[in-house]
Design an enzyme around this catalytic site. Sequence first.
Site, PDB file in Angstrom:
ATOM      1  N   ASP A  73      32.450 -40.304  11.318  1.00 26.16           N
ATOM      2  CA  ASP A  73      32.836 -39.206  12.209  1.00 26.16           C
ATOM      3  C   ASP A  73      33.646 -39.714  13.402  1.00 26.16           C
ATOM      4  OD1 ASP A  73      30.438 -40.509  12.958  1.00 26.16           O
ATOM      5  OD2 ASP A  73      29.875 -38.869  14.286  1.00 26.16           O
ATOM      6  N   GLU A 108      27.309 -39.677  13.130  1.00 24.82           N
ATOM      7  CA  GLU A 108      26.527 -40.641  13.907  1.00 24.82           C
ATOM      8  C   GLU A 108      26.592 -40.349  15.393  1.00 24.82           C
ATOM      9  OE1 GLU A 108      25.794 -43.781  16.604  1.00 24.82           O
ATOM     10  OE2 GLU A 108      27.854 -43.217  16.118  1.00 24.82           O
TER      11      GLU A 108
END
Length: 396
Positions: A85, A143
């Site tokens: 991400d 995350e």
Amino acid sequence: MSISTLQKEINKQLDGCFEEMVEIRRHFHMYPELSFQEEKTAAFIASYYESLGVPIRTNVGGRGVLANIEGSEPGPTVALRADFDALPIQDEKDVPYASKVPGVMHACGHDGHTAALLAVAKVLHQNRHELKGTFVMIHQHAEEYYPGGAKPMIDDGCLENTDVIFGTHLWATEPLGTILCRPGAVMAAADRFTIKVFGKGGHGAHPHDTKDAVLIGSQIVSSLQHIVSRKVNPIQSAVISTGSFIADNPFNVIADQAVLIGTARSFDENVRDILEKEIEAVVKGICSMHGASYEYTYEQGYPAVVNHPAETNHLVSTAKNTEGVQQVIDGEPQMGGEDFAYYLQNVKGTFFFTGAAPEQPERVYSHHHPKFDINEKAMLTAAKVLAGAAITYHQL
């Protein structure tokens, strides 16, 4: 083929994958996606594995992707993890691969993590007939933002039958060729607190008729630091930082309310409990002294990342014998948080840092900076260490 010969062959093949790694990393860098929104990134990863003929599971715990590579002989199940991400930051770099998505960029190296793991998977798959055991590639979403992607993926079975897990973080402030790895806590538990102070507002000319929420809040902010210096064992480490103080009023109005938001960081669960309790004790005491009331919430975020000793020793030994690694050091624990912690609460393993500082000093920026970038050669270092640790783990 001996394990040392196999390791050299895998490293040679990874060298041959470097240009593809760079191409993949730059693709992700140009088209970043925020946590929990990584639809195209996950699809790219899945498509890559499908092109290799590697079995996958998609939508694991959300947008996670799992890939399984079976060796020709029985052995341990080794998991390798990379997150994918991005962050809500405007990319300010003047490079051809700068983000094309306004307000979103890979400012923490997750694009590099993913490119490196895809290369490892490709090479392990090519050499599967020489391998012992099973190798699980965990491509994790989200995350950066709690509750993160690790725990949902674990709940969805990503660690089923797994014996060990390894993961790395490209570290842009450490030089290329450096591996930082140590047993025990390496990243902190990252918690959030919110304090709402309720006083009594009034005219700025008549403070004696008020219960000034700004004054009360200011005393709280200052006094919270006494917790670290007087309530926590000095051998331990802790941080309390108030990042937001909101009391929005005209210049001549004494505030009746104030909101304080901050973070508490620690490596030890007992210290974590102390911080949660002592923050409220400070708030309660100061508010009581001023005749004010309060609301207090403490939200536990990711726990501390705690490496297992034997697996850490294995990783360190592997790194010391890996081409391209110039130094392996303990390094200092980081006060940043990481949801890799959840994997290590479930199986043995270790998390390490791979030096990724750009060659030109003027291009070195910290993580989450709008000009953040990495030395792309670090992806190759990370890939070789991860692959080496994975294929030799059965020797433990």
